[in-house]
Design a protein around this motif. Structure first.
Motif, PDB file in Angstrom:
ATOM      1  N   ILE A  54      -1.444  65.863  58.985  1.00 51.16           N
ATOM      2  CA  ILE A  54      -0.026  65.620  59.278  1.00 51.16           C
ATOM      3  C   ILE A  54       0.825  66.558  58.421  1.00 51.16           C
ATOM      4  CG2 ILE A  54       0.215  63.718  57.609  1.00 51.16           C
ATOM      5  CD1 ILE A  54       2.033  62.368  59.838  1.00 51.16           C
ATOM      6  N   SER A  55       1.821  67.160  59.053  1.00 56.82           N
ATOM      7  CA  SER A  55       2.650  68.139  58.348  1.00 56.82           C
ATOM      8  C   SER A  55       3.802  67.468  57.611  1.00 56.82           C
ATOM      9  CB  SER A  55       3.222  69.156  59.349  1.00 56.82           C
ATOM     10  OG  SER A  55       4.175  68.520  60.190  1.00 56.82           O
ATOM     11  N   GLU A  57       6.790  68.508  57.813  1.00 50.95           N
ATOM     12  CA  GLU A  57       7.872  68.456  58.802  1.00 50.95           C
ATOM     13  C   GLU A  57       7.787  67.175  59.642  1.00 50.95           C
ATOM     14  OE1 GLU A  57       9.210  70.930  62.712  1.00 50.95           O
ATOM     15  OE2 GLU A  57       8.864  72.124  60.897  1.00 50.95           O
ATOM     16  N   THR A  58       6.593  66.788  60.048  1.00 56.17           N
ATOM     17  CA  THR A  58       6.436  65.540  60.814  1.00 56.17           C
ATOM     18  C   THR A  58       6.806  64.337  59.967  1.00 56.17           C
ATOM     19  OG1 THR A  58       4.735  66.494  62.243  1.00 56.17           O
ATOM     20  CG2 THR A  58       4.797  64.083  62.080  1.00 56.17           C
ATOM     21  N   ALA A  61      10.534  64.156  59.808  1.00 60.91           N
ATOM     22  CA  ALA A  61      11.069  63.682  61.084  1.00 60.91           C
ATOM     23  C   ALA A  61      10.893  62.167  61.215  1.00 60.91           C
ATOM     24  CB  ALA A  61      10.391  64.404  62.252  1.00 60.91           C
ATOM     25  N   VAL A  62       9.717  61.669  60.874  1.00 64.92           N
ATOM     26  CA  VAL A  62       9.472  60.223  60.890  1.00 64.92           C
ATOM     27  C   VAL A  62      10.497  59.519  60.006  1.00 64.92           C
ATOM     28  CG1 VAL A  62       7.872  58.430  60.074  1.00 64.92           C
ATOM     29  CG2 VAL A  62       7.020  60.314  61.496  1.00 64.92           C
ATOM     30  N   ARG A 153       8.221  57.635  69.421  1.00 67.65           N
ATOM     31  CA  ARG A 153       8.559  59.032  69.121  1.00 67.65           C
ATOM     32  C   ARG A 153       7.407  59.832  68.525  1.00 67.65           C
ATOM     33  NH1 ARG A 153      13.757  60.028  70.035  1.00 67.65           N
ATOM     34  NH2 ARG A 153      13.694  62.096  69.175  1.00 67.65           N
ATOM     35  N   PHE A 154       6.491  59.148  67.831  1.00 66.04           N
ATOM     36  CA  PHE A 154       5.448  59.850  67.084  1.00 66.04           C
ATOM     37  C   PHE A 154       4.065  59.288  67.389  1.00 66.04           C
ATOM     38  CE2 PHE A 154       9.422  59.964  64.700  1.00 66.04           C
ATOM     39  CZ  PHE A 154       9.590  61.326  64.513  1.00 66.04           C
ATOM     40  N   SER A 157       0.842  60.778  66.103  1.00 69.66           N
ATOM     41  CA  SER A 157       0.627  60.765  64.650  1.00 69.66           C
ATOM     42  C   SER A 157       0.305  59.376  64.109  1.00 69.66           C
ATOM     43  CB  SER A 157       1.883  61.284  63.937  1.00 69.66           C
ATOM     44  OG  SER A 157       2.134  62.622  64.293  1.00 69.66           O
TER      45      SER A 157
END
Length: 168
Positions: A54-55, A57-58, A61-62, A153-154, A157
Motif C-alpha cells: 500500500i502506498s 498516497e493511498t 487518500a483514505v 472508495r478503497f 486496498s
C-alpha cells in the motif's frame, strides 16, 4: 515497514480504518505532538505499513476521505487534521498527495503536514477498540459509516476478511 501518523478524527475511528487495510502491519493509537507551531498533543494514530502493498498516497487518500478534512470545527484542537511525517521524503509525498486530491473536495483541505515529535499511547483497555467492541453503539453509529466509505472508495486496498461483518 515505514511509519506515518494521522490525526483528524477520534483515534478509535482512525485506528479501525487503518487496521482494515492490506499492507498495514500495526496501528498505534493515542496522541501525537508535533514540532513547530502545533506542539500540543492531539488524538492520532501511527500506522506501520508495507510500501510494497500500500502506498503512502493511498493511505493519505483514505485519511482524507474518512474524516472531515475540510472542516475547521470547534474540536480541531483535540482532533487536529494532520499527516505526521517521519522524514523529509514523506513531507514532499504527503504535500503532493493532498494537493492532487484537493480537486475531489468542494472546500479547501485543511489537513496539515507536520513533523512527528512525540507519541503517547492510549490506555490498553481502549486499544483495538472497534474490533474488540463492534456491537457498541459508538462503533455502529460512528465507525461503521466510515468503514463503509472505505469499502466503497478503497475496496481493492481493504482486508475484506476484517470487514466481512459489514457485507459488501
Amino acid at each position: 515497514m515505514q511509519q506515518i501518523g494521522f490525526g483528524g478524527s477520534c483515534h478509535w475511528c482512525t485506528e479501525a480504518i487503518f487496521l482494515s487495510l492490506k499492507g498495514v502491519g500495526q496501528v498505534l493509537q493515542g496522541w501525537i505532538a508535533s514540532d513547530g507551531d502545533n506542539t500540543s498533543f492531539s488524538e492520532a494514530v501511527i500506522v506501520e505499513f508495507d510500501v510494497e502493498v500500500i502506498s503512502l498516497e493511498t493511505l493519505i487518500a483514505v485519511h482524507l476521505y474518512t474524516h472531515s478534512c475540510t472542516s475547521t470545527h470547534s474540536m480541531r484542537g483535540k482532533y487536529r487534521s494532520a499527516v505526521y511525517i517521519f522524514g523529509e521524503g514523506q513531507a514532499a509525498q504527503a504535500e503532493a498527495a493532498i494537493l492532487k486530491l484537493q480537486s475531489d473536495f468542494d472546500e479547501p483541505i485543511i489537513t496539515q503536514v507536520l513533523p512527528f515529535k512525540e507519541f503517547k499511547p492510549n490506555k490498553e483497555e481502549y486499544l483495538d477498540y472497534y474490533y474488540s467492541n463492534p456491537d457498541k453503539p459508538f462503533c455502529q453509529n460512528i465507525v461503521n459509516p466510515k468503514l463503509r466509505v472505505l469499502l466503497e472508495r478503497f475496496g481493492d486496498s481493504v482486508d475484506s476478511e476484517r470487514l466481512n461483518h459489514l457485507g459488501r
